[in-house]
Write a protein that holds these residues in place. Structure first.
Motif, PDB file in Angstrom:
ATOM      1  N   ALA A   1       0.886  -1.144  -0.015  1.00 21.90           N
ATOM      2  CA  ALA A   1       0.023  -0.059  -0.104  1.00 21.90           C
ATOM      3  C   ALA A   1       0.716   1.253  -0.124  1.00 21.90           C
ATOM      4  CB  ALA A   1      -0.825  -0.014   1.067  1.00 21.90           C
ATOM      5  N   GLY A   2       1.312   1.651  -1.177  1.00 22.15           N
ATOM      6  CA  GLY A   2       2.293   2.688  -1.195  1.00 22.15           C
ATOM      7  C   GLY A   2       1.383   4.010  -1.174  1.00 22.15           C
ATOM      8  N   MET A   3       2.211   4.717  -0.401  1.00 26.05           N
ATOM      9  CA  MET A   3       1.740   6.222  -0.165  1.00 26.05           C
ATOM     10  C   MET A   3       2.554   7.375  -0.772  1.00 26.05           C
ATOM     11  SD  MET A   3      -1.103   5.421   1.420  1.00 26.05           S
ATOM     12  CE  MET A   3      -1.849   3.910   2.668  1.00 26.05           C
ATOM     13  N   GLY A   4       3.712   7.773  -0.065  1.00 21.80           N
ATOM     14  CA  GLY A   4       4.441   8.563  -0.469  1.00 21.80           C
ATOM     15  C   GLY A   4       5.563   8.206  -1.312  1.00 21.80           C
ATOM     16  N   ALA A   5       6.399   8.874  -1.817  1.00 27.05           N
ATOM     17  CA  ALA A   5       7.944   8.427  -2.418  1.00 27.05           C
ATOM     18  C   ALA A   5       8.825   9.799  -2.539  1.00 27.05           C
ATOM     19  CB  ALA A   5       7.341   7.927  -4.082  1.00 27.05           C
ATOM     20  N   ASP A   6      10.021   9.453  -2.711  1.00 27.86           N
ATOM     21  CA  ASP A   6      10.695  10.400  -3.159  1.00 27.86           C
ATOM     22  C   ASP A   6      12.164   9.712  -3.617  1.00 27.86           C
ATOM     23  OD1 ASP A   6      11.763  13.012  -3.350  1.00 27.86           O
ATOM     24  OD2 ASP A   6      13.011  12.673  -1.682  1.00 27.86           O
ATOM     25  N   PHE A   7      13.112  10.308  -4.412  1.00 26.00           N
ATOM     26  CA  PHE A   7      14.364  10.054  -4.931  1.00 26.00           C
ATOM     27  C   PHE A   7      15.507  10.727  -4.419  1.00 26.00           C
ATOM     28  CE2 PHE A   7      13.195  13.141  -7.896  1.00 26.00           C
ATOM     29  CZ  PHE A   7      14.309  13.771  -8.285  1.00 26.00           C
ATOM     30  N   GLY A   8      16.968  10.194  -4.357  1.00 26.10           N
ATOM     31  CA  GLY A   8      18.009  10.836  -3.936  1.00 26.10           C
ATOM     32  C   GLY A   8      19.096   9.643  -3.985  1.00 26.10           C
ATOM     33  N   ASP A   9      20.248  10.248  -4.301  1.00 24.17           N
ATOM     34  CA  ASP A   9      21.719   9.449  -4.232  1.00 24.17           C
ATOM     35  C   ASP A   9      22.144   9.363  -2.720  1.00 24.17           C
ATOM     36  OD1 ASP A   9      23.874   7.971  -4.848  1.00 24.17           O
ATOM     37  OD2 ASP A   9      24.892   9.714  -5.726  1.00 24.17           O
ATOM     38  N   TYR A  10      21.634   8.193  -2.099  1.00 23.76           N
ATOM     39  CA  TYR A  10      21.803   8.008  -0.543  1.00 23.76           C
ATOM     40  C   TYR A  10      23.123   7.459  -0.341  1.00 23.76           C
ATOM     41  CZ  TYR A  10      21.329   3.115  -0.215  1.00 23.76           C
ATOM     42  OH  TYR A  10      21.656   1.677  -0.286  1.00 23.76           O
ATOM     43  N   ASP A  11      23.771   6.778  -1.286  1.00 24.50           N
ATOM     44  CA  ASP A  11      24.895   6.306  -0.958  1.00 24.50           C
ATOM     45  C   ASP A  11      26.036   6.710  -1.933  1.00 24.50           C
ATOM     46  OD1 ASP A  11      23.844   5.283  -3.621  1.00 24.50           O
ATOM     47  OD2 ASP A  11      24.214   3.132  -3.230  1.00 24.50           O
ATOM     48  N   GLY A  12      25.852   7.807  -2.637  1.00 21.48           N
ATOM     49  CA  GLY A  12      26.877   8.605  -3.106  1.00 21.48           C
ATOM     50  C   GLY A  12      27.359   7.937  -4.261  1.00 21.48           C
ATOM     51  N   ASP A  13      26.850   6.937  -5.119  1.00 25.79           N
ATOM     52  CA  ASP A  13      27.337   6.315  -6.050  1.00 25.79           C
ATOM     53  C   ASP A  13      26.969   7.090  -7.463  1.00 25.79           C
ATOM     54  OD1 ASP A  13      24.772   5.720  -6.354  1.00 25.79           O
ATOM     55  OD2 ASP A  13      25.089   3.391  -6.630  1.00 25.79           O
ATOM     56  N   GLY A  14      26.325   8.145  -7.576  1.00 25.72           N
ATOM     57  CA  GLY A  14      25.979   9.055  -8.809  1.00 25.72           C
ATOM     58  C   GLY A  14      24.578   8.462  -9.124  1.00 25.72           C
ATOM     59  N   LYS A  15      23.910   7.459  -8.640  1.00 23.66           N
ATOM     60  CA  LYS A  15      22.653   6.897  -9.377  1.00 23.66           C
ATOM     61  C   LYS A  15      21.647   7.387  -8.293  1.00 23.66           C
ATOM     62  CE  LYS A  15      24.878   2.941 -11.353  1.00 23.66           C
ATOM     63  NZ  LYS A  15      26.310   3.086 -10.716  1.00 23.66           N
ATOM     64  N   LEU A  16      20.394   7.654  -8.689  1.00 22.99           N
ATOM     65  CA  LEU A  16      19.181   8.137  -8.095  1.00 22.99           C
ATOM     66  C   LEU A  16      18.475   7.121  -7.471  1.00 22.99           C
ATOM     67  CD1 LEU A  16      18.221  11.082 -10.272  1.00 22.99           C
ATOM     68  CD2 LEU A  16      19.485  11.124  -8.016  1.00 22.99           C
ATOM     69  N   ASP A  17      18.288   6.810  -6.067  1.00 19.13           N
ATOM     70  CA  ASP A  17      17.747   5.692  -5.646  1.00 19.13           C
ATOM     71  C   ASP A  17      16.057   6.237  -5.272  1.00 19.13           C
ATOM     72  OD1 ASP A  17      20.101   4.204  -5.394  1.00 19.13           O
ATOM     73  OD2 ASP A  17      20.788   5.968  -3.877  1.00 19.13           O
ATOM     74  N   LEU A  18      15.474   5.139  -4.870  1.00 15.68           N
ATOM     75  CA  LEU A  18      13.862   5.389  -4.576  1.00 15.68           C
ATOM     76  C   LEU A  18      13.583   5.064  -3.268  1.00 15.68           C
ATOM     77  CD1 LEU A  18      12.231   4.090  -7.810  1.00 15.68           C
ATOM     78  CD2 LEU A  18      11.681   6.374  -6.792  1.00 15.68           C
ATOM     79  N   PHE A  19      12.759   5.722  -2.571  1.00  9.60           N
ATOM     80  CA  PHE A  19      12.249   5.287  -1.235  1.00  9.60           C
ATOM     81  C   PHE A  19      10.686   5.660  -1.458  1.00  9.60           C
ATOM     82  CE2 PHE A  19      10.706   6.464   3.129  1.00  9.60           C
ATOM     83  CZ  PHE A  19      11.388   5.284   3.703  1.00  9.60           C
ATOM     84  N   LYS A  20       9.861   4.694  -0.975  1.00  8.20           N
ATOM     85  CA  LYS A  20       8.282   4.557  -0.577  1.00  8.20           C
ATOM     86  C   LYS A  20       7.750   4.060   0.566  1.00  8.20           C
ATOM     87  CE  LYS A  20       6.443   1.211  -3.011  1.00  8.20           C
ATOM     88  NZ  LYS A  20       5.735   0.390  -2.083  1.00  8.20           N
ATOM     89  N   THR A  21       7.051   5.024   1.012  1.00 11.45           N
ATOM     90  CA  THR A  21       6.222   4.698   2.374  1.00 11.45           C
ATOM     91  C   THR A  21       4.871   3.801   2.130  1.00 11.45           C
ATOM     92  OG1 THR A  21       4.970   6.702   2.296  1.00 11.45           O
ATOM     93  CG2 THR A  21       6.911   6.881   3.131  1.00 11.45           C
ATOM     94  N   ASN A  22       4.721   2.967   3.046  1.00 13.38           N
ATOM     95  CA  ASN A  22       3.692   2.073   2.900  1.00 13.38           C
ATOM     96  C   ASN A  22       2.786   1.963   4.250  1.00 13.38           C
ATOM     97  OD1 ASN A  22       4.374   0.821   0.388  1.00 13.38           O
ATOM     98  ND2 ASN A  22       6.129   0.111   1.355  1.00 13.38           N
ATOM     99  N   PHE A  23       1.664   1.043   4.118  1.00  9.60           N
ATOM    100  CA  PHE A  23       0.719   1.133   5.111  1.00  9.60           C
ATOM    101  C   PHE A  23       1.623   0.354   6.441  1.00  9.60           C
ATOM    102  CE2 PHE A  23      -3.142  -0.076   7.075  1.00  9.60           C
ATOM    103  CZ  PHE A  23      -4.179   0.887   6.817  1.00  9.60           C
ATOM    104  N   SER A  24       0.727   0.180   7.507  1.00  4.19           N
ATOM    105  CA  SER A  24       1.309  -0.374   8.735  1.00  4.19           C
ATOM    106  C   SER A  24       1.246  -1.607   8.655  1.00  4.19           C
ATOM    107  CB  SER A  24       0.356   0.035  10.015  1.00  4.19           C
ATOM    108  OG  SER A  24      -0.809  -0.103   9.831  1.00  4.19           O
ATOM    109  N   ASP A  25       1.913  -2.290   9.538  1.00  5.48           N
ATOM    110  CA  ASP A  25       2.160  -3.881   9.401  1.00  5.48           C
ATOM    111  C   ASP A  25       3.010  -4.207   8.173  1.00  5.48           C
ATOM    112  OD1 ASP A  25       1.053  -4.440  11.760  1.00  5.48           O
ATOM    113  OD2 ASP A  25      -0.822  -5.007  11.243  1.00  5.48           O
ATOM    114  N   ASP A  26       3.680  -3.390   7.673  1.00  6.31           N
ATOM    115  CA  ASP A  26       4.554  -3.528   6.444  1.00  6.31           C
ATOM    116  C   ASP A  26       5.808  -2.599   6.703  1.00  6.31           C
ATOM    117  OD1 ASP A  26       5.454  -4.311   4.093  1.00  6.31           O
ATOM    118  OD2 ASP A  26       3.711  -3.843   3.155  1.00  6.31           O
ATOM    119  N   TYR A  27       6.583  -2.735   5.805  1.00  8.90           N
ATOM    120  CA  TYR A  27       7.797  -1.825   5.753  1.00  8.90           C
ATOM    121  C   TYR A  27       7.983  -0.709   4.847  1.00  8.90           C
ATOM    122  CZ  TYR A  27      10.011  -4.721   2.406  1.00  8.90           C
ATOM    123  OH  TYR A  27      10.299  -5.409   0.902  1.00  8.90           O
ATOM    124  N   ASN A  28       8.590   0.128   4.957  1.00  8.71           N
ATOM    125  CA  ASN A  28       8.959   1.198   3.849  1.00  8.71           C
ATOM    126  C   ASN A  28      10.054   0.750   2.920  1.00  8.71           C
ATOM    127  OD1 ASN A  28       6.956   3.063   5.133  1.00  8.71           O
ATOM    128  ND2 ASN A  28       8.512   4.063   5.976  1.00  8.71           N
TER     129      ASN A  28
END
Length: 569
Positions: free
Chosen positions: A316-343
């Motif tokens: 149950a995806g809700m929000g999302a964003d992107f960014g290079d969190y590990d500094g390798d030059g590539k854009l990664d993704l993050f997505k939030t979800n419902f409870s009883d689950d993980y982002n």
């Protein structure tokens, strides 16, 4: 409804190294990010969002509202837009109870409500807000999504706005949620993707009768989205003359899925120079549209590895964003979800392939009991690594009485980026479990022009929250790009800086989060570095420019094709 007690902690204590326990039980020294201070009353923002009734009998009452941070009058200070919501009773009677609000930043630490003066007067059950300069006149315009209608406000460049929705052909009569701007065809003007959620008809929806589709862990709750018809999203191409054309089928294909759409984000994930599109969907697979560069897209979410959970489940995806969190030059993704689950944290492996690394980075356990909404990659402590901000809040009031999950109002979370993953430092920053909210949308930007990123939250059926970021002492860099051949706001431009032998990457955008629009400026943390060794800008037009020895602790403007960064202060 009264404001929750403001959460304040000692600034001095948070400047010192503290011992933090990670999800794997290991303990190590880490410098926390600083502290957030609730300055809502101090800055003069008096806004309460309303979304249906307290009992939440219908799903349309649970989604909440968004926020935008943008400099509408171009005085150098970020202004604030908040969507208001309404009730089904008011909509059924043809009247909207509430009004979206525009606050102008005075530049002295306070805001003033200029809604009526600015012409923000069209009634709407507002949900999402997407800001961008769609007509390339140098002034940002406002697009508002909502229940049964949308609004496009054109900036008149004199402090006022005009409703040009019908003239621009951007009227969406159904229930729209998230929206995001991008120049997907690289013709120099901005196009618009609008997510839609449920094809909602109140007369066809039961009220908490306990059917299988209206239950949550044995509780009778509001119905949906399962069992309700979804609504397909829409893509509008900018014609360059103030009007738009619906090119959904032409660009995305004839078989557009009617999923439960929430959050679209545009970014060049495969590094080919063309903006791709990721859409977080609720209870259905998320979508990843790879831009072919010829005006069409190929949906490859399953093949790309960012459509489902690591074990192949729809979430149950809700929000999302992107960014290079590990500094390798590539854009990664993050997505939030419902409870009883993980982002989900999806690491970009290159060539439009992703790997779910949520478990390896310590993000599964801290997100499991919460229901996530807005999320953003931001370097809060200016150390050169992107941290994570996550807004939480449940949709079922019944969980409070049943003492399920982490309650109806839930803690906002901040995760600090450390070499081994992410650490939850919410409590240390003053926004942990002691200060729960029914959070939804959030916008990010430097409202006080001190170099670090502040946050504004739009909370369901409650007062908005303005959080001032008091980061530890460190150096910073803020860049505002201005396109000439590219779109005026340079959305999609790729900025790479090199500091002390390491690189940081930002892609200019306003999207990301949930129902909200962020400051268009690019923010960099430089740690102790006094200057940037090299700064490269790859413009959407294809032009590349490189500059050296850019000094820290300044805001700069860079014009496409110009001689270099100039002070923007």
């Amino acid at each position: 409804m009264t404001r929750p007690t403001m959460c304040l902690v000692s600034l001095f204590s948070l400047m010192l190294p503290v011992s933090l326990a990670s999800a794997d039980g290991k303990t190590r020294e880490a410098r926390v990010l600083g502290v957030f201070e609730d300055v809502t009353t101090k800055v003069g923002v008096h806004f309460q969002q309303i979304s249906g009734t307290e009992g939440k009998n219908y799903i349309v009452e649970t989604v909440g509202g968004g926020v935008a941070l943008f400099d509408y009058d171009r005085d150098g200070w970020l202004d604030l837009y908040l969507t208001s919501g309404s009730t089904l009773e008011a909509v059924d009677k043809g009247r909207i109870q509430c009004q979206d609000r525009l606050y102008r930043n005075r530049g002295d630490g306070t805001f003033v409500d200029v809604t009526a003066r600015a012409g923000i007067t069209t009634p709407i059950w507002g949900m999402g807000v997407a800001v961008a300069d769609y007509d390339n006149d140098g002034y940002p315009d406002i697009f508002v999504t909502g229940y049964r209608k949308t609004i496009l406000y054109r900036n008149n460049r004199d402090g006022t706005f005009e409703d040009v929705t019908e003239r621009a052909h951007l009227s969406v009569p159904s229930w729209s949620t998230g929206a995001a701007w991008s120049d997907y065809d690289r013709d120099g003007d901005l196009d618009l993707y609008v997510a839609r959620y449920v094809d909602f008809d109140k007369s066809k929806v039961s009220i908490k009768r306990g059917s299988e589709l209206c239950q949550y862990r044995g509780l009778a709750v509001m119905c949906g989205p399962r069992g309700l018809p979804g609504a397909s999203d829409l893509l509008f191409r900018n014609n360059g003359d103030g009007t738009f054309t619906d090119v959904t089928v032409q660009a995305l294909g004839p078989d557009i899925p009617s999923y439960y759409g929430f959050t679209p984000v545009w970014a060049d994930f495969d590094d080919d120079g063309w903006p791709d599109l990721y859409v977080a969907n609720d209870g259905t697979p998320s979508l990843f549209y790879r831009n072919r560069g010829n005006g069409t897209f190929h949906e490859i979410g399953l093949m790309a590895g960012c459509s489902l959970s690591a074990d192949g489940r729809q979430q149950a995806g809700m929000g999302a964003d992107f960014g290079d969190y590990d500094g390798d030059g590539k854009l990664d993704l993050f997505k939030t979800n419902f409870s009883d689950d993980y982002n989900n944290l999806y690491r970009n492996l290159g060539n439009a392939e992703f790997e779910d690394v949520s478990s390896q980075t310590g993000l599964v356990a801290p997100s499991w009991p919460h229901l996530g909404w807005a999320a953003k990659f931001v370097d809060f402590n200016l150390d050169g690594r992107l941290d994570l901000f996550v807004v939480n809040g449940h949709v079922y009031p019944e969980v409070e009485q049943a003492k399920m999950d982490s309650g109806y109002r839930q803690p906002t979370q901040v995760f600090m980026n450390v070499p081994s993953g992410f650490l939850d430092v919410s409590a240390e920053m003053g926004i942990g479990a002691s200060c729960p909210r029914s959070g939804r949308g959030a916008a990010f930007g430097d409202i006080d022009n001190d170099g670090d990123v502040d946050v504004v939250l739009n909370n369901l059926d409650s007062d908005a929250t303005v959080l001032a970021n008091h980061s530890p002492p460190a150096r910073w860099l803020v860049l505002r790009l201005e396109g000439t051949k590219s779109n005026r706001e340079a959305l999609g431009a790729r900025i790479t800086i090199r500091v002390n032998g390491k690189q940081q990457v930002r892609e200019v955008n306003r999207c990301g989060g949930f129902l909200s629009s962020n400051d268009v400026r690019a923010y960099f943390g430089l740690g102790s570095a006094q200057s940037v060794e090299e700064l490269e800008v790859k413009w959407p037009s294809g032009l590349r420019q490189t500059f050296s020895s850019v000094q820290a602790n300044h805001r700069y403007r860079i014009v496409e094709g110009g001689s270099g960064p100039v002070l923007d202060e």
